[in-house]
Design an enzyme around this catalytic site. Sequence first.
Site, PDB file in Angstrom:
ATOM      1  CD  GLN A 140      -1.215  -0.094   3.819  1.00  0.00           C
ATOM      2  OE1 GLN A 140      -1.628  -1.136   3.954  1.00  0.00           O
ATOM      3  NE2 GLN A 140      -1.533   0.989   4.419  1.00  0.00           N
ATOM      4  CB  CYS A 166      -4.991  -1.131   5.151  1.00  0.00           C
ATOM      5  SG  CYS A 166      -6.254  -0.256   6.167  1.00  0.00           S
ATOM      6  CG  HIS A 173      -3.925  -2.648   9.249  1.00  0.00           C
ATOM      7  ND1 HIS A 173      -3.758  -1.746   8.069  1.00  0.00           N
ATOM      8  CD2 HIS A 173      -3.171  -3.579   9.199  1.00  0.00           C
ATOM      9  CE1 HIS A 173      -2.971  -2.441   7.384  1.00  0.00           C
ATOM     10  NE2 HIS A 173      -2.523  -3.681   8.100  1.00  0.00           N
TER      11      HIS A 173
END
Length: 324
Positions: free
Chosen positions: A124, A130, A270
Site C-alpha cells: 500500500q 489498507c 487496519h
Amino acid sequence: MKTLVVLLSLSLSSASPHADEHKFKIWMSQYNKQYDSVEYHHRLKTFIDNKERIDQHNAGNHSFRMDLNQFSDLSFAEFKKLYLWKEPQNCSATKGGHISKNGPYPDFVDWRKNGNYVTPVKNQGSCGSCWTFSTTGCLESAIAIATGKLLFLSEQQLVDCAQNFNNHGCNGGLPSQAFEYILYNKGLMTENGYPYTAQEGKCKFRPDMASAFVKEVINITKYDEMGMVDVVARLNPVSLAYEVTSDFMHYSEGIYTSTICHNTTDKVNHAVLAVGYGTKDGTPYWIVKNSWGPEWGIDGYFYIERGKNMCGLAACSSYPIGHL
Ligand SMILES: *[C@@H]1O[C@H](CO)[C@@H](O)[C@H](O)[C@H]1NC(C)=O
Ligand SMILES: *[C@@H]1O[C@H](CO)[C@@H](O)[C@H](O)[C@H]1NC(C)=O
Ligand SMILES: *[C@@H]1O[C@H](CO)[C@@H](O)[C@H](O)[C@H]1NC(C)=O
Ligand SMILES: *[C@@H]1O[C@H](CO)[C@@H](O)[C@H](O)[C@H]1NC(C)=O
C-alpha cells in the site's frame, strides 16, 4: 586487569553506539534509505530505540518474534500517520447477513493451497489505503473461487472513487463499504487498467473497462468470530479489521498476541484479509494477508491468535459474492 574488564565489557555490549550505527548503515543500504545529516541523527536514534525494543522482546518468552524491517526508522506515531486509519470508521454490523452452518470444520484451511485463489502480497505504500487491499484481495478470491479466473483488481479506483460510501482514500475506509461501492457503482477495473499510485487522485473509473462485479455484500455480525471461521472454512477468505499497536509494526513470525490492544469496533485501525486458519501447539490462529509488501512478516503474511477477538479482529468482517 582493569583495562581487560573494560575492554571485554565494551566488546560484549551489543548496545555500543558504534555497533548500532554500523547496523543502521547496513539497514539503510538494505532498504535504500538516504537522509540529510539532521534527519540522519534523528532516524538513527529512532532505529536504536526500535532495535532495543526488538531485542528485548526476542529475549523474552513470546509466541511471536520481532525483527528489523522497512519501518525500523519510524516511531509508532509516525508509522500510524503514514499507514493506519486517521479516525475510527463506521465498523459496526450489529446484525450481519451471514448465516453459519453447524460445522464440523477442518482443523486447517489455507486458500493459498486450495488452488489459484489468492494474488501475491501487494504494497500500500505511505497511504492509509489498507481497506482497498483487503477489498480487492477478498473479491479477487471470491471471483477466482466462483469462476476459476484470478484477476488482479484495482485499489486505486477505490482510493479515488469510493468516497460516497464513507470511504476516505488514504485516510481510511471499510471493505464492506468498498464492496457496496463496487455493487452500486457497477464494477471494479483491473490493476493494469487503473494502476496503484499510493496517492489520492481524481476518479478515472471507466464503466466500459469494469472487470469484476459484486452481486451481494455480506457482513458478519460483530464479534462473531465463529461466523468468520464458517466463511473461511466453507466459502471464501474474509476481510477483517483490527487494532495495530506499536509492537505489531516489528512483527516477523509466530502467532501475534497482545495484552494492550483494544477489542472494540471503535478502536480498529487496519484492514487485512484472513485466507485461512490453523492451530499450533494448542493455540488457534488466523493466517492473514497484509498489504505492506512481501518482505514484511512471513512473506507479507502474519498469524494472529484466533478465538479471542484478538485486537478486535472480529469487530467488522465481511465478504462479497462476486461475478465477472
Ligand atoms: C513460555 O511460555 C509458554 C506459554 O505461555 C509457557 O508454557 C512456558 O512454560 C514458558 N517457558 C518459559 C521458559 O518460561
Ligand atoms: C459514519 O457514518 C455517518 C453517517 O452516515 C457519516 O456521517 C460519517 O462520516 C461516517 N464516518 C466515517 C469515518 O466515515
Ligand atoms: C455492512 O456494514 C456496513 C458498515 O460496516 C454498512 O454500511 C452496510 O450497510 C452493511 N451492509 C449490509 C448489507 O448489511
Ligand atoms: C474485550 O476484552 C475484555 C477483556 O479481556 C473482555 O472482557 C471483553 O469481553 C472483550 N470484548 C469483546 C467485544 O470481545
